[in-house]
Design a protein around this motif. Structure first.
Motif, PDB file in Angstrom:
ATOM      1  N   PHE A 116       0.847  -1.191   0.000  1.00  0.00           N
ATOM      2  CA  PHE A 116       0.000   0.000   0.000  1.00  0.00           C
ATOM      3  C   PHE A 116       0.883   1.242   0.000  1.00  0.00           C
ATOM      4  N   ALA A 117       0.854   1.998  -1.099  1.00  0.00           N
ATOM      5  CA  ALA A 117       1.657   3.218  -1.239  1.00  0.00           C
ATOM      6  C   ALA A 117       0.761   4.422  -0.955  1.00  0.00           C
ATOM      7  N   GLN A 118       0.861   4.950   0.264  1.00  0.00           N
ATOM      8  CA  GLN A 118      -0.035   6.022   0.685  1.00  0.00           C
ATOM      9  C   GLN A 118       0.699   7.221   1.284  1.00  0.00           C
ATOM     10  N   LEU A 119       1.695   6.980   2.127  1.00  0.00           N
ATOM     11  CA  LEU A 119       2.343   8.055   2.881  1.00  0.00           C
ATOM     12  C   LEU A 119       3.152   8.965   1.969  1.00  0.00           C
ATOM     13  N   GLU A 120       2.992  10.283   2.162  1.00  0.00           N
ATOM     14  CA  GLU A 120       3.756  11.270   1.412  1.00  0.00           C
ATOM     15  C   GLU A 120       4.572  12.132   2.371  1.00  0.00           C
ATOM     16  N   LYS A 121       5.443  12.970   1.809  1.00  0.00           N
ATOM     17  CA  LYS A 121       6.427  13.673   2.629  1.00  0.00           C
ATOM     18  C   LYS A 121       5.782  14.532   3.710  1.00  0.00           C
ATOM     19  N   HIS A 122       4.680  15.184   3.412  1.00  0.00           N
ATOM     20  CA  HIS A 122       4.071  16.100   4.371  1.00  0.00           C
ATOM     21  C   HIS A 122       2.711  15.610   4.888  1.00  0.00           C
ATOM     22  N   SER A 123       2.286  14.408   4.508  1.00  0.00           N
ATOM     23  CA  SER A 123       0.941  13.976   4.876  1.00  0.00           C
ATOM     24  C   SER A 123       0.853  13.441   6.294  1.00  0.00           C
ATOM     25  N   ARG A 124       1.961  12.966   6.849  1.00  0.00           N
ATOM     26  CA  ARG A 124       1.977  12.343   8.167  1.00  0.00           C
ATOM     27  C   ARG A 124       0.881  11.276   8.234  1.00  0.00           C
ATOM     28  N   ASP A 125      -0.100  11.432   9.127  1.00  0.00           N
ATOM     29  CA  ASP A 125      -1.093  10.376   9.315  1.00  0.00           C
ATOM     30  C   ASP A 125      -2.460  10.711   8.741  1.00  0.00           C
ATOM     31  N   ASP A 126      -2.546  11.816   7.998  1.00  0.00           N
ATOM     32  CA  ASP A 126      -3.825  12.234   7.416  1.00  0.00           C
ATOM     33  C   ASP A 126      -4.025  11.552   6.067  1.00  0.00           C
ATOM     34  N   LEU A 127      -5.007  10.682   5.979  1.00  0.00           N
ATOM     35  CA  LEU A 127      -5.231   9.912   4.761  1.00  0.00           C
ATOM     36  C   LEU A 127      -5.730  10.770   3.612  1.00  0.00           C
ATOM     37  N   ASN A 128      -6.289  11.937   3.927  1.00  0.00           N
ATOM     38  CA  ASN A 128      -6.803  12.820   2.876  1.00  0.00           C
ATOM     39  C   ASN A 128      -5.749  13.771   2.324  1.00  0.00           C
ATOM     40  N   ASP A 129      -4.556  13.790   2.912  1.00  0.00           N
ATOM     41  CA  ASP A 129      -3.489  14.682   2.447  1.00  0.00           C
ATOM     42  C   ASP A 129      -2.718  13.965   1.341  1.00  0.00           C
ATOM     43  N   VAL A 130      -3.153  14.185   0.099  1.00  0.00           N
ATOM     44  CA  VAL A 130      -2.589  13.482  -1.056  1.00  0.00           C
ATOM     45  C   VAL A 130      -2.233  14.502  -2.135  1.00  0.00           C
ATOM     46  N   THR A 131      -0.960  14.521  -2.527  1.00  0.00           N
ATOM     47  CA  THR A 131      -0.517  15.416  -3.605  1.00  0.00           C
ATOM     48  C   THR A 131      -0.180  14.659  -4.878  1.00  0.00           C
ATOM     49  N   SER A 132       0.051  13.344  -4.786  1.00  0.00           N
ATOM     50  CA  SER A 132       0.264  12.549  -5.997  1.00  0.00           C
ATOM     51  C   SER A 132      -0.982  12.655  -6.867  1.00  0.00           C
ATOM     52  N   THR A 133      -0.779  12.723  -8.168  1.00  0.00           N
ATOM     53  CA  THR A 133      -1.900  12.978  -9.064  1.00  0.00           C
ATOM     54  C   THR A 133      -2.164  11.798  -9.994  1.00  0.00           C
ATOM     55  N   ALA A 134      -3.434  11.678 -10.371  1.00  0.00           N
ATOM     56  CA  ALA A 134      -3.862  10.706 -11.379  1.00  0.00           C
ATOM     57  C   ALA A 134      -4.709  11.470 -12.385  1.00  0.00           C
ATOM     58  N   LYS A 135      -4.095  11.816 -13.505  1.00  0.00           N
ATOM     59  CA  LYS A 135      -4.778  12.620 -14.516  1.00  0.00           C
ATOM     60  C   LYS A 135      -5.393  11.714 -15.571  1.00  0.00           C
ATOM     61  N   ARG A 136      -6.656  11.960 -15.831  1.00  0.00           N
ATOM     62  CA  ARG A 136      -7.355  11.130 -16.811  1.00  0.00           C
ATOM     63  C   ARG A 136      -6.811  11.385 -18.208  1.00  0.00           C
ATOM     64  N   THR A 137      -6.575  10.306 -18.949  1.00  0.00           N
ATOM     65  CA  THR A 137      -6.142  10.396 -20.326  1.00  0.00           C
ATOM     66  C   THR A 137      -6.877   9.316 -21.116  1.00  0.00           C
ATOM     67  N   GLY A 138      -7.856   9.744 -21.909  1.00  0.00           N
ATOM     68  CA  GLY A 138      -8.676   8.759 -22.588  1.00  0.00           C
ATOM     69  C   GLY A 138      -9.462   7.954 -21.575  1.00  0.00           C
TER      70      GLY A 138
END
Length: 381
Positions: A123-145
């Motif tokens: 499970f790849a979830q933790l980011e540099k500044h997110s700590r334990d907040d599951l809603n703190d997400v900066t990684s992006t998933a941009k729709r393409t087709g």
């Protein structure tokens, strides 16, 4: 309320504890940690053969259809043995995403290989500044087709360097702390654009920092609603927190047994140090902390199917007590062992390290105390 195990649950408890007592001594654990994956593939195969990897999955998907109490039994045994294998990350967490949000096609594609042990997931979830907040997400998933392109970085992905597939959280819309606009995606670990940097952690486990640069995935990679996957993520992570609490109970139980045995055999001033009343009081306090932790962990396990708000209260309460008990028992165990408790050769220090890491994973006691206060406390007004 009946807290006794059923005959089937007792059989499960006996079988998994028997397997681990035969295959997972302290020397064998050190050998497993030295393997390329950081854990033992033969032991993992035995887990599969004994049905442990199939336990939480539905019978329709080839599993056993066991519930949270069975997971509690397994995790407690794994904690007692200080197992390094990726049961939490692959079966409880990644398997949880497939159970709660996966389509029939996704479960058919991934669950059989999880059950037979041929593949693992992380499970790849933790980011540099997110700590334990599951809603703190900066990684992006941009729709393409019809598909998506993923970009971002994830840190401390437990067992991420040996996983064949990653469950990745990424933002499809909104700003980085919005609760909406978060999706979960199945990403092959060897996909173009995925870079994995693995390393050992303080408790001899393995983790990885993983970057995603223009990683393309199809529509079949989406788990659940790509615009509003946070409720599913919270449910899966709450189940992981419960599993961690149960693992901690097993580790604390074994740490107390090791410490009491040491008090009986270590001699000073012509007597076993366990005969000193002050040290007996410490051991008694450790036992009280263990039983408090055991009770709250069982309560949380039984609360798995409650409404999200009540489940979150139960999980937060358990995480608070487990964190406090783990710190107390770990510190007292090392102190009662004296200087030897800090050495790599002493088992007790490894239990303290693992308990410390369990406390900090998916939110420590302080984080969950604040969470519990925000939820209105453990009991309804």
């Amino acid at each position: 309320m009946d807290f006794d195990f059923t005959d089937e649950q007792r059989l499960l408890k006996d079988s998994v504890e028997s397997l681990l007592s035969d295959q997972y001594g302290f020397t064998q654990r050190k050998a497993a940690a030295a393997q390329p994956k950081g854990w033992s593939e033969p032991v993992w195969k035995q887990f599969a053969d004994q049905g442990l990897l199939a336990a939480p999955f539905a019978e329709a998907d080839g599993g056993i259809g066991a519930g949270p109490i069975e997971t509690m039994i397994i995790m407690e045994a794994l904690g007692r043995a200080l197992c390094l294998e990726p049961y939490l990350t692959s079966i409880v967490v990644a398997g949880g995403f497939l159970r709660h949000g996966g389509t029939d096609a996704q479960r058919a594609a991934y669950v059989p290989s999880l059950i037979d042990g041929s593949k693992t997931m992380a499970f790849a979830q933790l980011e540099k500044h997110s700590r334990d907040d599951l809603n703190d997400v900066t990684s992006t998933a941009k729709r393409t087709g019809a598909g998506y392109i993923l970009d971002g970085q994830k840190y401390v992905v437990w067992h991420g360097d040996s996983a064949s597939t990653l469950v990745v959280t990424a933002r499809t819309a909104g700003s980085h702390r919005d609760h909406k606009g978060i999706g979960a995606f199945l990403v092959p670990a060897d996909a173009p654009g995925v870079t994995v940097k693995g390393y050992s952690t303080q408790d001899s486990m393995r983790a990885a920092d993983i970057s995603f640069a223009g990683v393309e995935v199809g529509p079949d990679a989406v788990i659940g609603n790509p615009e509003n996957a946070l409720p599913m993520i919270e449910r899966v992570v709450d189940e992981a927190r419960i599993a961690l609490c149960c693992e901690a109970v097993g580790a604390m139980d074994e740490a107390l047994k090791i410490t009491v045995e040491y008090l009986k055999t270590r001699r000073q001033f012509g007597a076993a140090i366990g005969s000193f009343q002050a040290l007996q009081h410490r051991a008694a306090d450790m036992f009280v902390a263990l039983e408090q932790a055991r009770g709250i962990a069982m309560y949380a396990a039984m609360a798995t199917e409650l409404e999200p708000g009540e489940r979150s209260k139960a999980v937060a309460s358990a995480k608070v007590q487990i964190g406090r008990s783990a710190r107390f028992i770990g510190q007292q165990s090392v102190q009662l062992h004296g200087g030897i408790g800090l050495t790599m050769e002493a088992r007790i220090g490894h239990y303290f390290k693992r308990l410390t890491m369990i406390d900090s994973t998916f939110g420590d006691a302080d984080f969950h105390l604040k969470r519990l206060a925000a939820l209105g406390g453990p009991l309804a007004a």
